[in-house]
Design an enzyme around this catalytic site. Structure first.
Site, mmCIF file in Angstrom:
data_model
loop_
_atom_site.group_PDB
_atom_site.id
_atom_site.type_symbol
_atom_site.label_atom_id
_atom_site.label_comp_id
_atom_site.label_asym_id
_atom_site.label_seq_id
_atom_site.Cartn_x
_atom_site.Cartn_y
_atom_site.Cartn_z
ATOM 1 N NE ARG A 10 37.902 54.118 21.284
ATOM 2 C CZ ARG A 10 37.490 54.333 22.539
ATOM 3 N NH1 ARG A 10 36.260 54.772 22.758
ATOM 4 N NH2 ARG A 10 38.285 54.116 23.565
ATOM 5 C CB SER A 14 28.930 56.010 31.743
ATOM 6 O OG SER A 14 30.212 56.294 31.303
ATOM 7 C CB CYS A 18 35.397 61.868 40.518
ATOM 8 S SG CYS A 18 36.117 60.267 40.112
ATOM 9 C CE1 TYR A 61 42.079 39.756 29.406
ATOM 10 C CE2 TYR A 61 40.180 38.501 28.671
ATOM 11 C CZ TYR A 61 41.498 38.878 28.508
ATOM 12 O OH TYR A 61 42.232 38.388 27.464
ATOM 13 N N GLY A 87 39.665 47.513 37.724
ATOM 14 C CA GLY A 87 39.082 48.575 38.549
ATOM 15 C C GLY A 87 39.279 48.334 40.039
ATOM 16 C CE LYS A 109 68.306 77.885 39.962
ATOM 17 N NZ LYS A 109 69.047 78.605 40.995
HETATM 18 P P1 FAD Z 1 32.690 51.679 39.539
HETATM 19 O O1 FAD Z 1 32.970 52.855 38.675
HETATM 20 O O2 FAD Z 1 32.233 51.912 40.921
HETATM 21 O O3 FAD Z 1 31.627 50.793 38.785
HETATM 22 C C1 FAD Z 1 31.196 49.569 39.301
HETATM 23 C C2 FAD Z 1 29.746 49.355 38.880
HETATM 24 O O4 FAD Z 1 29.472 47.960 38.934
HETATM 25 C C3 FAD Z 1 28.748 50.009 39.837
HETATM 26 O O5 FAD Z 1 27.954 50.945 39.145
HETATM 27 C C4 FAD Z 1 27.933 48.847 40.378
HETATM 28 O O6 FAD Z 1 26.557 49.164 40.502
HETATM 29 C C5 FAD Z 1 28.132 47.791 39.311
HETATM 30 N N1 FAD Z 1 27.963 46.418 39.813
HETATM 31 C C6 FAD Z 1 28.520 45.885 40.915
HETATM 32 N N2 FAD Z 1 28.163 44.598 41.044
HETATM 33 C C7 FAD Z 1 27.358 44.306 39.987
HETATM 34 C C8 FAD Z 1 26.686 43.146 39.578
HETATM 35 N N3 FAD Z 1 26.771 42.030 40.260
HETATM 36 N N4 FAD Z 1 25.922 43.216 38.465
HETATM 37 C C9 FAD Z 1 25.839 44.362 37.748
HETATM 38 N N5 FAD Z 1 26.467 45.495 38.099
HETATM 39 C C10 FAD Z 1 27.235 45.459 39.199
HETATM 40 N N6 FAD Z 1 38.769 58.443 41.892
HETATM 41 C C11 FAD Z 1 39.680 59.335 41.452
HETATM 42 O O7 FAD Z 1 40.663 58.930 40.825
HETATM 43 N N7 FAD Z 1 39.528 60.666 41.692
HETATM 44 C C12 FAD Z 1 38.458 61.170 42.358
HETATM 45 O O8 FAD Z 1 38.344 62.388 42.537
HETATM 46 C C13 FAD Z 1 37.499 60.260 42.847
HETATM 47 N N8 FAD Z 1 36.427 60.706 43.535
HETATM 48 C C14 FAD Z 1 35.489 59.811 43.955
HETATM 49 C C15 FAD Z 1 34.380 60.292 44.640
HETATM 50 C C16 FAD Z 1 33.400 59.411 45.067
HETATM 51 C C17 FAD Z 1 32.227 59.931 45.826
HETATM 52 C C18 FAD Z 1 33.532 58.026 44.764
HETATM 53 C C19 FAD Z 1 32.462 57.071 45.203
HETATM 54 C C20 FAD Z 1 34.617 57.541 44.095
HETATM 55 C C21 FAD Z 1 35.615 58.426 43.679
HETATM 56 N N9 FAD Z 1 36.752 57.981 43.001
HETATM 57 C C22 FAD Z 1 37.687 58.878 42.576
HETATM 58 C C23 FAD Z 1 36.977 56.539 42.759
HETATM 59 C C24 FAD Z 1 36.553 56.131 41.357
HETATM 60 O O9 FAD Z 1 35.243 56.551 41.143
HETATM 61 C C25 FAD Z 1 36.659 54.620 41.240
HETATM 62 O O10 FAD Z 1 37.993 54.255 41.470
HETATM 63 C C26 FAD Z 1 36.249 54.102 39.867
HETATM 64 O O11 FAD Z 1 34.935 54.473 39.579
HETATM 65 C C27 FAD Z 1 36.371 52.579 39.833
HETATM 66 O O12 FAD Z 1 35.850 52.049 38.659
HETATM 67 P P2 FAD Z 1 35.195 50.602 38.647
HETATM 68 O O13 FAD Z 1 34.745 50.340 37.257
HETATM 69 O O14 FAD Z 1 36.118 49.653 39.288
HETATM 70 O O15 FAD Z 1 33.954 50.732 39.635
#
Ligand code: FAD
Length: 558
Positions: free
Chosen positions: A23, A40, A44, A281, A284, A439
């Site tokens: 964007r 994507s 959750c 960078y 997460g 309140k």
């Molecule tokens: P993710 O969204 O997990 O994405 C990381 C991605 O990187 C994964 O898809 C993985 O396959 C990929 N990856 C890893 N290593 C490699 C590699 N070497 N090469 C290519 N790809 C790779 N948070 C909330 O705030 N509220 C909620 O209600 C909540 N509920 C949740 C319920 C569940 C069941 C789970 C599992 C998590 C929940 N979370 C919730 C936590 C939230 O989903 C995570 O905090 C968030 O997704 C983190 O984002 P991220 O980008 O760090 O990791």
């Protein structure tokens, strides 16, 4: 010259970074690597799909690779695992999981958002059959398939974090008998014990087994079942087991590339979310953040911070300098019919950190209705706030049902902007009878906090009433006799509030007095009457008999 940006991880943090970057920079070349089949997806939402609240699997797929490519001109490569980073040459080695081919891709800027991995403790038998973890769509599919095909009758949830509890609810609503097994003294570690006790009682009221301070020591196969053997020796044969022991940062790529790892095990980043290599960078669940309140390094795996960090990383890559100010851990979970939420630090953390941080603190618990008492359907919520002697709000926890979400969010904002309990009383919040009271519960928490700081009342806590030495402490219950008879603190003497003035002689002046009512309001009035009649050692029981009895009931059930 346009930059080539390579992103590892295509879900919360990675996809947010990619979309934001496009964007603001139409010319950047952006490649998004995701080792799974889907970018994507709604992590959750996974427990709710398993339980049947979300009916269609496709609703979990928030964005497809094709849609992301079409709208954002991003080169999305699913089933592509980044295996290695060569920082000298600024290339990543990628394995195409569709054909097994390895290749290299160079970058100007690399972004790591590889998330977290479920903790799999070294419990004997942890690889037995029918043991599942839940992190992604394939995990979800396996659990769903197992439920549909094997029609399990019962499940053990090993772990009491929010994912474990959401799964407990989902499986319970799918008709399974559920046992939750927790090694620690409570579920939901972000809550303090008195608040978690309310959650415990609710879980038990739903017919779930709750095994506290009794973790799994082994899993043993037995026929078609796997037996969870607890530390106490108790054996629970289960058709399925959900291992939900929390997550740890996925730091392997970063570690192997020699990037600095923080004390918590998360990838170390600076305020601009750059790793120890300025061309890389990270964000997460994989990074170590600074706790917004304590200033200490922390691991906080939540979707909100990951998404917000994505935007900041993209801004920085595009040359708009923006810093990340820390994570305060605002979280909420639905646990059957109640809601538990928290923000900022809890008392347990402050007990450990207090001296080190030089932070003294006070806590107060109030119970307020979600909306005006005279309008039908109001539900009580317990609000615990933690603040400094100067009034600055450090943390809050709320357990209730209706309206918990908005109240925790108000307090989250108060914490973010370093406000005080005095500010909380001034919040002018939307009110009409179906929604709140004149309140609001947050105003009430602010009033009580201010009363304590102004010296209008002193606070006592449930454990002090429970352990009171009655030769030195007079426990006074100012509720109506009918309420007192239904249950009271052992040794408490009942003098209803409206009789206090005429019965002051019955209250000893040579003892400390802890006064309680149901939730703390009438006892506050009683305390004020006594204080203005020369009693100077009076304290009001925070949260009243409601908090006390929740803890007492939980302790009796353990
Ligand atoms: P993710 O969204 O997990 O994405 C990381 C991605 O990187 C994964 O898809 C993985 O396959 C990929 N990856 C890893 N290593 C490699 C590699 N070497 N090469 C290519 N790809 C790779 N948070 C909330 O705030 N509220 C909620 O209600 C909540 N509920 C949740 C319920 C569940 C069941 C789970 C599992 C998590 C929940 N979370 C919730 C936590 C939230 O989903 C995570 O905090 C968030 O997704 C983190 O984002 P991220 O980008 O760090 O990791």
């Amino acid at each position: 010259m346009s930059k080539k940006v390579v992103i590892v991880g295509g879900v919360a943090g990675g996809a947010s970074t990619a979309a934001r970057l496009r964007r603001i920079d139409e010319r950047a070349e952006i490649i998004l690597f995701e080792k799974g089949q889907y970018i994507s997806f709604a992590n959750c939402g996974l427990p709710y799909y398993i339980g049947g609240t979300i009916k269609e699997r496709k609703k979990l797929l928030v964005q497809t690779a094709e849609a992301m490519e079409a709208r954002f001109n991003i080169d999305v490569r699913e089933l592509s695992e980044v295996k290695r980073i060569d920082r000298q040459r600024k290339v990543v080695e990628v394995k195409n999981l569709k054909d097994g081919r390895n290749y290299e891709e160079n970058y100007d800027v690399l972004v790591l958002s590889p998330g977290a991995v479920p903790v799999k403790p070294p419990i004997p038998g942890v690889d037995s059959r029918n043991i599942f973890t839940l992190r992604d769509i394939p995990d979800t599919d396996s659990i769903k398939e197992f439920l549909n095909e094997k029609k399990p009758k019962n499940a053990v949830i090993a772990g009491g974090g929010f994912i474990g509890l959401e799964m407990a609810e989902s499986l319970h609503s799918a008709g399974l008998k559920v046992d939750i097994v927790v090694a620690h003294e409570q579920v939901m570690s972000q809550l303090d014990y008195s608040m978690a006790a309310i959650v415990h009682n609710h879980i038990r009221s739903k017919g779930c087994g709750l095994h506290i301070k009794d973790g799994v020591k082994a899993f043993e196969p037995e026929g078609d079942k796997t037996v969870a053997v607890l530390q106490s020796g108790k054996r629970i044969p289960a058709d399925m087991i959900i291992l939900s022991k929390g997550v740890r940062p996925n730091n392997s790529l970063a570690k192997e590339a020699g990037l600095e790892i923080g004390v918590t095990g998360g990838i170390k980043v600076n305020e601009y979310l750059q790793t120890s290599d300025p061309n890389i960078y990270a964000l997460g669940d994989a990074i170590e953040v600074t706790d917004y309140v304590s200033g200490k390094p922390a691991l906080i795996a939540l979707a909100g911070p990951a998404n917000k960090q994505g935007r900041i990383v993209a801004n920085n890559i595009a040359g708009r300098r923006e810093s990340y100010k820390g994570t305060q851990g605002t979280a909420i979970a639905k646990v059957f019919d109640i809601v538990a939420a928290s923000t900022g630090v809890n008392e347990k953390a402050l007990k450990k950190l207090g001296k080190e941080l030089g932070k003294d603190y006070i806590t107060t618990t109030t119970h307020s209705a979600s909306h005006a008492g005279y309008y039908p359907g109001g539900k009580l919520m317990a609000v615990k706030i933690i603040y400094t002697p100067e009034g600055r709000v450090l943390g809050a926890q709320i357990v209730g049902s209706d309206g918990v979400d908005k109240r925790i969010d108000y307090i989250a904002i108060a914490i973010r902007h370093r406000m005080t309990v005095h500010d909380m009383q001034e919040f002018e919040l939307a009110y009409a009878p179906p929604f709140s009271s004149a309140k609001d519960p947050v105003n009430m928490a602010g009033y009580v906090g201010s009363n304590v700081l102004n010296g209008d009342v002193k606070t006592a806590y449930w454990y002090e009433a429970m352990n009171a030495d009655i030769s030195r402490t007079f426990l006074l219950d100012v509720r109506e006799p009918s309420e007192y008879q239904k249950g009271h603190i052992p040794n408490a003497v009942n003098i209803p509030l409206d009789q206090i003035r005429s019965r002051l002689k019955e209250i000893p002046r040579d003892k400390e007095i802890i006064v309680n009512c149901q939730v703390g309001l009438r006892s506050y009035i009683g305390a004020r009457i006594m204080m203005q009649n020369g009693f100077d050692n009076v304290r009001n029981l925070s949260g009243g008999y409601k908090t006390y009895s929740a803890v007492e009931a939980d302790m009796k059930s353990i």
